[in-house]
Design an enzyme around this catalytic site. Structure first.
Site, short mmCIF file in Angstrom:
data_model
loop_
_atom_site.label_atom_id
_atom_site.label_comp_id
_atom_site.label_asym_id
_atom_site.label_seq_id
_atom_site.Cartn_x
_atom_site.Cartn_y
_atom_site.Cartn_z
CB ALA A 9 -0.89 -0.01 1.24
N GLY B 217 0.51 -4.99 0.96
CA GLY B 217 -0.62 -5.12 0.05
C GLY B 217 -0.24 -5.79 -1.26
CD GLU C 57 1.38 -5.28 5.82
OE1 GLU C 57 2.20 -6.13 6.24
OE2 GLU C 57 0.67 -5.45 4.82
N1 DAK Z 1 4.62 3.38 -0.58
C1 DAK Z 1 5.01 4.50 -1.20
N2 DAK Z 1 6.21 4.66 -1.78
C2 DAK Z 1 7.05 3.61 -1.71
C3 DAK Z 1 6.71 2.40 -1.06
C4 DAK Z 1 5.42 2.30 -0.46
N3 DAK Z 1 4.96 1.19 0.11
N4 DAK Z 1 7.78 1.56 -1.15
C5 DAK Z 1 8.72 2.22 -1.82
N5 DAK Z 1 8.30 3.45 -2.16
C6 DAK Z 1 9.03 4.48 -2.90
C7 DAK Z 1 10.10 5.12 -2.01
O1 DAK Z 1 9.52 6.11 -1.19
C8 DAK Z 1 11.04 5.67 -3.05
O2 DAK Z 1 10.49 6.86 -3.58
P1 DAK Z 1 11.39 8.21 -3.69
O3 DAK Z 1 11.92 8.45 -2.32
O4 DAK Z 1 12.45 7.85 -4.70
O5 DAK Z 1 10.42 9.26 -4.17
C9 DAK Z 1 11.00 4.62 -4.16
O6 DAK Z 1 9.77 3.90 -3.96
C10 DAK Z 1 12.14 3.64 -4.12
O7 DAK Z 1 12.20 3.09 -2.80
P2 DAK Z 1 13.56 3.00 -1.96
O8 DAK Z 1 14.45 4.13 -2.31
O9 DAK Z 1 13.18 2.83 -0.54
O10 DAK Z 1 14.18 1.67 -2.55
P3 DAK Z 1 15.09 0.58 -1.80
O11 DAK Z 1 15.52 -0.38 -2.84
O12 DAK Z 1 16.11 1.24 -0.95
O13 DAK Z 1 14.07 -0.18 -0.80
C11 DAK Z 1 12.01 -1.30 -0.21
C12 DAK Z 1 13.01 -0.90 -1.33
C13 DAK Z 1 10.80 -1.92 -0.87
C14 DAK Z 1 12.68 -2.33 0.72
C15 DAK Z 1 11.65 -0.05 0.63
O14 DAK Z 1 11.22 0.99 -0.27
C16 DAK Z 1 10.55 -0.29 1.59
O15 DAK Z 1 10.78 -0.83 2.69
N6 DAK Z 1 9.32 0.14 1.23
C17 DAK Z 1 8.18 0.03 2.10
C18 DAK Z 1 7.68 -1.38 2.04
C19 DAK Z 1 6.52 -1.56 2.94
O16 DAK Z 1 6.60 -1.28 4.16
N7 DAK Z 1 5.44 -2.04 2.36
C20 DAK Z 1 4.26 -2.31 3.11
C21 DAK Z 1 3.43 -1.09 3.09
S1 DAK Z 1 2.13 -1.26 4.26
C22 DAK Z 1 -4.61 -0.39 5.31
C23 DAK Z 1 -4.87 -1.32 4.38
C24 DAK Z 1 -3.86 -2.03 3.85
C25 DAK Z 1 -2.59 -1.81 4.24
C26 DAK Z 1 -2.34 -0.87 5.15
C27 DAK Z 1 -3.34 -0.18 5.68
N8 DAK Z 1 -5.68 0.44 5.90
C28 DAK Z 1 -6.74 -0.28 6.49
C29 DAK Z 1 -5.32 1.77 6.24
C30 DAK Z 1 -1.45 -2.45 3.68
C31 DAK Z 1 -0.28 -1.95 4.13
C32 DAK Z 1 0.94 -2.07 3.44
O17 DAK Z 1 1.05 -2.63 2.37
#
Ligand code: DAK
Length: 260
Positions: A66, A111, A134
């Site tokens: 997400a 997500g 998450e």
């Molecule tokens: N959202 C937005 N942007 C993201 C992103 C994300 N999930 N993941 C990566 N990006 C963006 C980064 O911000 C960066 O953008 P800029 O800074 O260049 O503008 C670009 O993608 C490249 O990322 P990195 O520079 O961080 O690249 P790395 O290779 O160093 O790292 C990574 C890659 C995937 C390990 C890292 O980006 C990372 O940890 N990303 C977050 C992954 C994550 O935590 N995903 C889970 C998200 S939570 C809900 C319903 C559903 C959900 C939640 C709530 N509600 C009921 C409210 C589901 C939740 C999730 O999925």
């Protein structure tokens, strides 16, 4: 519809939906989820389409989950809406009546993994990494992860993955039953196409009914499931495709299934 966040292509009975936000590692915002849902609806209603593939643009990510930027100022009401939207997207895939393949070309987190788990088959490139991170941002999976992940890997591994947020590599995910196949990155497209074409040649009604039966198998009492299987068997046994299948077998030729 205007497509800002997805690409959509149809060829040889296969519809491919590509999440097209590579700069954000194909993170899923509400707009993207809605676009995917519209594409899925189109593919469902298109008689020429037998298989759907979902993948991510670029070579780094299927989807990093997400969009965290979208969730910065989320209110309780908005949070419920976002969660329901993702759940509806996943439910739509499960109810679609045609096989949906996730071609996981890199990260599948949060997500992104939940979306992939709602698909019928998951084929990943060797460099793929999967996880529910998450917890690291103070959340829990909100698009069905607490429900689907344990059904694939069991409660112990699901708890470990969700409590720690740790990533697993593609080979580990394959061993745990989360993936159907792992292939070299440069072969992902061709292998997925091969798989999709094989499914596209199968009888659509039999695929649709077995998909529904299998999806319900973990929730249904076995007696009810057996009864539903027998009912579905009666339906497939009355299709033109069944007659064609048997004729082709006896005539030693390849069957041509029409979905009738
Ligand atoms: N959202 C937005 N942007 C993201 C992103 C994300 N999930 N993941 C990566 N990006 C963006 C980064 O911000 C960066 O953008 P800029 O800074 O260049 O503008 C670009 O993608 C490249 O990322 P990195 O520079 O961080 O690249 P790395 O290779 O160093 O790292 C990574 C890659 C995937 C390990 C890292 O980006 C990372 O940890 N990303 C977050 C992954 C994550 O935590 N995903 C889970 C998200 S939570 C809900 C319903 C559903 C959900 C939640 C709530 N509600 C009921 C409210 C589901 C939740 C999730 O999925």
């Amino acid at each position: 519809m205007e497509s800002r966040n997805t690409l959509y292509e149809k060829s040889e009975k296969i519809a491919t939906i590509t999440i097209n936000r590579p700069k954000a590692l194909n993170a899923l915002n509400a707009e993207t989820a809605k676009e995917i849902m519209a594409r899925l609806e189109d593919a469902k209603n298109d008689e020429n389409i037998r298989v759907i593939v979902i993948t991510g643009a670029g070579d780094r990510a299927f989807s990093a989950g997400a969009d965290l930027k979208m969730m910065k100022d989320v209110t309780p009401v908005k949070g419920v809406e976002l969660s329901r939207l993702g759940q509806q997207l996943c439910d739509q895939i499960e109810a679609l009546g045609k096989p949906v393949i996730a071609a996981i070309n890199g990260y599948a987190f949060g997500g992104g993994l939940e979306l992939a788990m709602a698909c019928d088959l998951r084929i990943a490139s060797e460099n793929a990494q999967l996880g529910q991170p998450e917890i690291n941002v103070g959340l829990i999976p909100g698009w069905g992860g607490t429900q689907r992940l344990p059904r694939f890997v069991g409660k112990a591994i699901a708890k470990e993955m969700i409590f720690t947020g740790k990533r697993i590599d593609a080979k580990t995910a394959e061993r745990l039953g989360l993936l159907n196949a792992v292939v070299p990155a440069d072969q992902l497209k061709s292998k997925v196409k091969e798989f999709a074409l094989e499914l596209a040649g199968k009888p659509p009604i039999a695929i649709k009914l077995s998909k529904a039966l299998i999806n319900n198998s973990t929730e249904t009492h076995p007696d009810v499931g057996m009864w539903q299987e027998a009912e579905a068997f009666g339906i497939v046994a009355s299709t033109e495709d069944f007659k064609e299948g048997v004729s082709a077998f006896l005539e030693k030729r390849k069957p041509q299934f029409k979905g009738k």
